[in-house]
Structure formats: C-alpha cells, structure tokens
Design a protein around this motif. Sequence first.
Motif, PDB file in Angstrom:
ATOM      1  N   THR A   1       1.979   8.132  -5.477  1.00 11.91           N
ATOM      2  CA  THR A   1       0.885   9.088  -5.646  1.00 11.91           C
ATOM      3  C   THR A   1       1.244  10.437  -5.020  1.00 11.91           C
TER       4      THR A   1
ATOM      5  N   LEU B   1       0.835  -1.206   0.000  1.00  8.71           N
ATOM      6  CA  LEU B   1       0.000   0.000   0.000  1.00  8.71           C
ATOM      7  C   LEU B   1       0.874   1.263   0.000  1.00  8.71           C
TER       8      LEU B   1
ATOM      9  N   GLY C   1       2.281   2.467  -3.423  1.00 13.10           N
ATOM     10  CA  GLY C   1       1.263   3.221  -4.151  1.00 13.10           C
ATOM     11  C   GLY C   1       1.091   4.613  -3.583  1.00 13.10           C
TER      12      GLY C   1
ATOM     13  N   TRP D   1       7.493   5.265 -15.894  1.00 12.25           N
ATOM     14  CA  TRP D   1       7.333   4.089 -15.017  1.00 12.25           C
ATOM     15  C   TRP D   1       8.584   3.238 -15.037  1.00 12.25           C
TER      16      TRP D   1
END
Lengths: 238, 242
Positions: free
Chosen positions: A51, A44, A47, A148
């Motif tokens: 973000t 988690l 991410g 990415w």
Amino acid sequence: MNWCEYPGWVVGSEVFQNYGCRMFGGLWITLQLVAYSVVLGFVLAIGLAVTRLYGPRWAQAAVKGYTTFFRGTPLLCQLFLVYYGLGQFRLFWTDIGLWWFFREPFYCALLTFVINTAAYQAEILRGAIQSIPRGQFEGALSLGLHRWATLRHVVMPQAMILALRPLGNELIVMIKSSAVVSLVTIYDLMGATKLAFARSFDLTIYLYAALIYLILVEVVRRVWDALELRLTRHMALR
Amino acid sequence: MFDKFALLGFGEGGWGLALLQGTGITLSIALATLPFGLALGLVVALWKRSRHVVLRAMSTAYTTVFRGVPELLTLYIIYFGVQVVFQELWQWLGLPGAFSMPPFVAGMVALGVVLSAFSSEVWVGALNSIPQGQREAAAALGLSRPQAFRLIVFPQLIRVALPGLGNNWMVLLKETSLVSVITLPDIMFITTRANVATKEPFLFFGAAITIYLVISLVSAWGMGRMEIRANRGIAAFQGATR
C-alpha cells in the motif's frame, strides 16, 4: 524431579531449581507471544508495504503516518495505552462483545506487538522492494505480466532475500522487547524471574534468566544464518 | 470532555507541570547516556579491530551479551546487582549507614552499556570504510597512531557513522521509558502515577505517547539537518540523493 528442575540442579542453584518450572513455563509464553506477533505482523506488513508503495495517495499517507507513529514511540507506552487505556472503555467493549479480548493482558500484548512489529517490518519490506532494480519491473512488463503477477513472481522473491537479515534482526528485537509484558501482569520468562526474585531475594536468578534469553537469541541468530546461506545458495556470494 | 483535558493543564489538580518535569527527566537521561554510550561503543569497536586476540574476544563477548539480553533485564541486573556489590563494599570499608544506588545512575549505566554494544557495530562499519591509505599517509607524515586516529580518521568517521548513530539515538530515546520501573520519575512514571490517581489511563498514556512522538519527530528532523551538514562538500551527496 521434573525436567524443568534439572538445569538448576546441574548448575547447583537452589533458586533456579525451585523456580525452574515457572521460568520455563514463562519461556513458553514468551515464545508463543513472539511467534504469533511476528507472523501476524509479517502478514500485515506485506499489505502495508505494498500500500505504501503502490496504493492511492491517501492510503500511502495513512501508512506513512502509521509507521512513523509506531516506530517513533516506545513499545512500553503503546502497551500501557492498549492495556490500561483501551481497557478504560469497558462498557463499550462489553456492548460490542469484545471485552473478553481487552480483559486479557496476553491478548492486549499480542495486539500491541502485532501492530508494532508490522510497522517495523513494513519499512523493512518497503526498503527491500524499493531496492529491486527498475529493469526487473520493465522486464516483467515486457513479458506481459500483470502488476500483481510481477510483484508475486518477480519482485517479492528477490526482495524477500534482501529483507531476510533485517527481518531476523526484528525477530531478535521482538524477543528482547517481549520482556516488557511482565509489567502488565503476564508471567513470561521475565515475569516468572521477577516473581522468583521477589520471593527469594536471590539476584543470581536474573543472571540465569539473562543466560536463557542469550541462548534463545543466539539460537535464532544461527538458524537465521543457516537459512540465509540456504536461500542464497544460487547466488555467487560466497 | 473538555474538563478531562484540564487534567493535563497547569491549573488546580492539573498534571501539566509533572508531565513537563517527566519530559525533562526522560530527555536528561537520554542526553546523559548518549556521550557515555557512544564513547564506550567506540572503544569497544577499536578493541574489535585490535591485533590482540584477548581484546577481540572480550569485545565480541561484550556485544553478544548486551545485544542479546533484554534491556529491561539488564536494567534490573545493574540496579539491584550493583547495589548489592556496593553494599558489601560499603560494609567492608566499615562506613556508616547504607549505600543506595541512585536510580538515575543505574539507568544511565544500563542504557549506556546497551547503547555501547549497539553503537560499536556502527563504529566498526564506519572504521572499515576509512581506506587504509589514510592511516598509511598519516604514518608517512610522521603522525603517531593516536594522532592519526584523532586528526585523520575520526573526523572522517563521523560522517559515515552519523546515520547509524542517529538510529541508535532513536532506539535509546524509546528505551528510556524502561527506567520508570526503577522509580525514576520520567514520562512513563508520571503518567502511571497520574493514572492511579485519576483513573484516566487513555488520556494520560495518550499524552505520554504524544510527547514521545514529538521528541522523535524533532530528533528525526535534527538528524536530517546534521547529516546534510556533515555531508556538505561531498559531491555524491549534492542534489541527487535529497
């Protein structure tokens, strides 16, 4: 005699021998809880960190609010809010078929720990990614790497080495904090020890529990040191 | 909906005053622990850098233990353990009645000991950042070692140690929630009782978490101000980093 009674027998403590099996069973609960929550929290956190750094403005603000909230309030309070607070809406959870989850103290503790450690780990990862020199990003760009691909192949491998030590500290903090789950009726190591004390009124049982936690933390610390040494062997740090 | 919020108010059947008192207890235990924990941490840090092997070994063992054992367990051990030890002492001295450990003192000692173990690491880091030349210059001016520490090293120490100590303070603030288990009526204790009485856990624990969040945010703001103030006159800190 069971294996779990031996430590108590060796040190000559009757209580530790009698409650050894409960305590090692509790240790197993502690280990499971910490392992699941740190690993899920890490996923988690990746991410969240990405973000927070590269997401749209509103998402950045949301992640910032999330980390501020969960890092600024006590874990105990978060745990009570999830276990007792969310458990209050039983009818709602039954309606959407999630009551089996919020009924179990273990799942509630797991949920709380995952969202809590994710907030801390996200901040660690953000710091690590931010301290990668600009040149690395520019170099990757000039090689024609996609954003990415840059993150995955250039930035992350370097950032993870920087994040290794703080992440190890976070793991240790989680092991220690996990003792609070004994307050929501989970018989982890702390919970089993409290039970042993309540039945025997022998204070030394707390000292044996402290010793087990200490050994656990010390083992994690040494493993982490070895891991760091191994992962940084290509860097001329030594 | 709104009649539920009346439970948090100060009117008839409202828990507002109790919550306010709980907040007071939380803040007072945190503020009472802080100087004690930081001072003890500094002593431990100085021992860690001592020339004597025994002091070094003792301080290392101390930090290893109190950084490795869960705070909740430390709290139980000190609350019940000290109680038992003093009880024996009480009877040995032949005093009438029974000794009972005030929860506030037990909480303060337990949190202070843990804080000292963590803050000693910060102090050691800060002590290492003071160049040896400072102490040598102080010695050359004829200052004794304690004088050199008090007048030369310590004032410089604060600036370097402040961010780390600020972190310690935030951790301490959150750890105070644990003292509710030894019946100290802090925010958590009050909200737990309110929950039992009213069966509104979401409302009350939500209120508790909001209070903690506000205290944290105010602390973070205050810490930022203190860092700016401590770093005034340091060229590298002007503009560029803020």
